[in-house]
Scaffold this motif. Structure first.
Motif, PDB file in Angstrom:
ATOM      1  N   ASP A  21      44.392  31.980  51.245  1.00  0.00           N
ATOM      2  CA  ASP A  21      42.978  31.470  50.801  1.00  0.00           C
ATOM      3  C   ASP A  21      42.096  32.624  50.382  1.00  0.00           C
ATOM      4  O   ASP A  21      41.083  32.095  49.740  1.00  0.00           O
ATOM      5  CB  ASP A  21      42.153  30.537  52.153  1.00  0.00           C
ATOM      6  CG  ASP A  21      43.098  29.600  52.564  1.00  0.00           C
ATOM      7  OD1 ASP A  21      43.880  29.034  51.683  1.00  0.00           O
ATOM      8  OD2 ASP A  21      42.832  29.310  53.823  1.00  0.00           O
ATOM      9  N   LEU A  22      42.139  33.559  50.117  1.00  0.00           N
ATOM     10  CA  LEU A  22      41.399  34.769  49.513  1.00  0.00           C
ATOM     11  C   LEU A  22      41.014  34.386  48.261  1.00  0.00           C
ATOM     12  O   LEU A  22      39.796  34.474  47.870  1.00  0.00           O
ATOM     13  CB  LEU A  22      42.041  36.126  49.897  1.00  0.00           C
ATOM     14  CG  LEU A  22      42.071  36.655  51.131  1.00  0.00           C
ATOM     15  CD1 LEU A  22      42.627  38.198  51.108  1.00  0.00           C
ATOM     16  CD2 LEU A  22      40.390  36.857  51.487  1.00  0.00           C
ATOM     17  N   PRO A  23      41.895  34.077  47.189  1.00  0.00           N
ATOM     18  CA  PRO A  23      41.514  34.036  45.949  1.00  0.00           C
ATOM     19  C   PRO A  23      40.493  32.633  45.850  1.00  0.00           C
ATOM     20  O   PRO A  23      39.878  32.634  44.930  1.00  0.00           O
ATOM     21  CB  PRO A  23      42.889  33.738  45.258  1.00  0.00           C
ATOM     22  CG  PRO A  23      43.912  34.166  46.113  1.00  0.00           C
ATOM     23  CD  PRO A  23      43.449  33.994  47.411  1.00  0.00           C
ATOM     24  N   SER A  24      40.734  31.721  46.819  1.00  0.00           N
ATOM     25  CA  SER A  24      39.784  30.484  46.609  1.00  0.00           C
ATOM     26  C   SER A  24      38.402  30.807  47.065  1.00  0.00           C
ATOM     27  O   SER A  24      37.519  29.956  46.938  1.00  0.00           O
ATOM     28  CB  SER A  24      40.342  29.443  47.596  1.00  0.00           C
ATOM     29  OG  SER A  24      40.325  29.812  48.726  1.00  0.00           O
ATOM     30  N   ALA A 166      45.969  38.653  43.184  1.00  0.00           N
ATOM     31  CA  ALA A 166      44.914  38.002  42.704  1.00  0.00           C
ATOM     32  C   ALA A 166      43.458  38.031  43.232  1.00  0.00           C
ATOM     33  O   ALA A 166      42.484  38.174  42.644  1.00  0.00           O
ATOM     34  CB  ALA A 166      45.138  36.207  43.069  1.00  0.00           C
ATOM     35  N   PHE A 167      43.430  38.451  44.590  1.00  0.00           N
ATOM     36  CA  PHE A 167      42.087  38.573  45.253  1.00  0.00           C
ATOM     37  C   PHE A 167      41.442  39.905  44.692  1.00  0.00           C
ATOM     38  O   PHE A 167      40.319  39.879  44.335  1.00  0.00           O
ATOM     39  CB  PHE A 167      42.349  38.697  46.692  1.00  0.00           C
ATOM     40  CG  PHE A 167      40.902  38.904  47.419  1.00  0.00           C
ATOM     41  CD1 PHE A 167      40.178  38.136  47.691  1.00  0.00           C
ATOM     42  CD2 PHE A 167      40.774  40.410  47.993  1.00  0.00           C
ATOM     43  CE1 PHE A 167      38.889  38.475  48.261  1.00  0.00           C
ATOM     44  CE2 PHE A 167      39.614  40.536  48.612  1.00  0.00           C
ATOM     45  CZ  PHE A 167      38.700  39.563  48.600  1.00  0.00           C
ATOM     46  N   CYS A 168      42.431  40.906  44.668  1.00  0.00           N
ATOM     47  CA  CYS A 168      41.926  42.164  44.160  1.00  0.00           C
ATOM     48  C   CYS A 168      41.296  42.305  42.827  1.00  0.00           C
ATOM     49  O   CYS A 168      40.140  42.736  42.296  1.00  0.00           O
ATOM     50  CB  CYS A 168      43.020  43.216  44.150  1.00  0.00           C
ATOM     51  SG  CYS A 168      43.440  43.761  45.836  1.00  0.00           S
ATOM     52  N   GLN A 169      42.133  41.053  41.855  1.00  0.00           N
ATOM     53  CA  GLN A 169      41.625  41.110  40.594  1.00  0.00           C
ATOM     54  C   GLN A 169      40.199  40.541  40.484  1.00  0.00           C
ATOM     55  O   GLN A 169      39.290  40.477  39.542  1.00  0.00           O
ATOM     56  CB  GLN A 169      42.441  40.411  39.645  1.00  0.00           C
ATOM     57  CG  GLN A 169      43.910  41.190  39.539  1.00  0.00           C
ATOM     58  CD  GLN A 169      44.789  40.276  38.657  1.00  0.00           C
ATOM     59  OE1 GLN A 169      44.756  39.017  38.571  1.00  0.00           O
ATOM     60  NE2 GLN A 169      45.916  40.888  38.323  1.00  0.00           N
ATOM     61  N   LEU A 170      40.095  39.223  41.279  1.00  0.00           N
ATOM     62  CA  LEU A 170      38.982  38.751  41.414  1.00  0.00           C
ATOM     63  C   LEU A 170      37.696  39.616  41.938  1.00  0.00           C
ATOM     64  O   LEU A 170      36.482  39.356  41.180  1.00  0.00           O
ATOM     65  CB  LEU A 170      38.880  37.367  42.220  1.00  0.00           C
ATOM     66  CG  LEU A 170      39.945  36.329  41.664  1.00  0.00           C
ATOM     67  CD1 LEU A 170      39.991  35.185  42.661  1.00  0.00           C
ATOM     68  CD2 LEU A 170      38.914  35.792  40.512  1.00  0.00           C
ATOM     69  N   PHE A 171      38.175  40.221  42.995  1.00  0.00           N
ATOM     70  CA  PHE A 171      37.053  41.192  43.643  1.00  0.00           C
ATOM     71  C   PHE A 171      36.450  42.204  42.328  1.00  0.00           C
ATOM     72  O   PHE A 171      35.261  42.410  42.447  1.00  0.00           O
ATOM     73  CB  PHE A 171      37.618  41.970  44.623  1.00  0.00           C
ATOM     74  CG  PHE A 171      36.860  42.688  45.425  1.00  0.00           C
ATOM     75  CD1 PHE A 171      36.087  42.429  46.529  1.00  0.00           C
ATOM     76  CD2 PHE A 171      36.373  43.957  45.120  1.00  0.00           C
ATOM     77  CE1 PHE A 171      34.923  43.127  47.313  1.00  0.00           C
ATOM     78  CE2 PHE A 171      35.560  44.967  45.734  1.00  0.00           C
ATOM     79  CZ  PHE A 171      34.779  44.401  47.006  1.00  0.00           C
ATOM     80  N   ASP A 172      37.414  42.987  41.768  1.00  0.00           N
ATOM     81  CA  ASP A 172      37.100  43.721  40.732  1.00  0.00           C
ATOM     82  C   ASP A 172      36.150  43.147  39.567  1.00  0.00           C
ATOM     83  O   ASP A 172      35.236  43.850  39.313  1.00  0.00           O
ATOM     84  CB  ASP A 172      38.300  44.295  39.980  1.00  0.00           C
ATOM     85  CG  ASP A 172      38.778  45.397  40.882  1.00  0.00           C
ATOM     86  OD1 ASP A 172      38.265  45.901  41.760  1.00  0.00           O
ATOM     87  OD2 ASP A 172      40.145  45.685  40.746  1.00  0.00           O
TER      88      ASP A 172
END
Length: 214
Positions: A21-24, A166-172
């Protein structure tokens, strides 16, 4: 954060959320709709724990291994192990010790000598590979245990690429947006300060002009 969001009878009194669920988190918005939960997380880390910000950089070597699963690596390891065992059996079939191979080999036929040399050099290197692979397997098991995942049902590629990657890309991306907001706010504050200083200088000049006798 997961505890606060999900610890409610309506959600089954959950005490967290799944790693998938991190990317959401980028989709869940604040009440005013201006920020996402991920924006909030980025802001909290940037302001209170900036030493954690490079975690996406530290994960890049792992995330770059797209399509390389532990099962695939295990297949290579098993294959090489079988080949080395096959070489050892071939050497044993000659029914002579390794030190005697040169004596029974024709000077023009270096197969026995080269095979013995290869096996002797490969063994210690292979032991290092075996030890490192065992360490990777242990780390993998610890990772699944930490995230409360069933090792038999986890897809390595989906976990690292689709969830963590995906979460790392969104975080950056959200951190870059946070930095841009900070820079804009800083520029606006500097502009406001200059305008105030100019206004004060103009007021001072006007006062001086009024104070001078005609």
């Amino acid at each position: 954060l997961g505890n606060i969001l999900t610890q409610n009878p309506r959600f089954g009194n959950a005490t967290g959320f799944a790693i998938d669920d991190l990317p959401s988190l980028v989709s869940a918005k604040t009440v005013d709709g201006n920020l996402s939960i991920l924006d909030f997380i980025v802001m909290e880390i940037a302001e209170k724990s900036p030493h954690l910000l490079p975690f996406t950089v530290e994960l890049r070597p792992v995330l770059e291994l797209k399509g390389v699963t532990l099962g695939l690596v295990e297949g290579y390891v098993t294959s090489v192990r079988a080949d080395l065992n096959r070489i050892a059996r071939t050497m044993a079939e000659f029914d002579v010790g390794e030190d005697e191979w040169d004596d029974v080999s024709d000077e023009r036929d270096k197969f026995a000598t080269e095979l013995r040399r290869f096996h002797a050099e490969a063994q210690p290197q292979w032991q290092v590979v075996e030890a490192e692979f065992a360490a990777v397997q242990a780390l993998r098991a610890e990772t699944w245990q930490m995230f409360v995942l069933d090792p038999k049902r986890v897809d390595d590629t989906a976990f690292f690429e689709k969830s963590v990657g995906a979460f790392c890309q969104l975080f950056d991306r959200k951190y870059r947006e946070h930095r841009e907001r900070q820079l804009r706010a800083k520029r606006l504050e500097e502009r406001r300060r200059r305008q105030e200083e100019q206004s004060k200088e103009q007021s001072s000049e006007d006062m001086d002009a009024l104070a001078k006798p005609e």
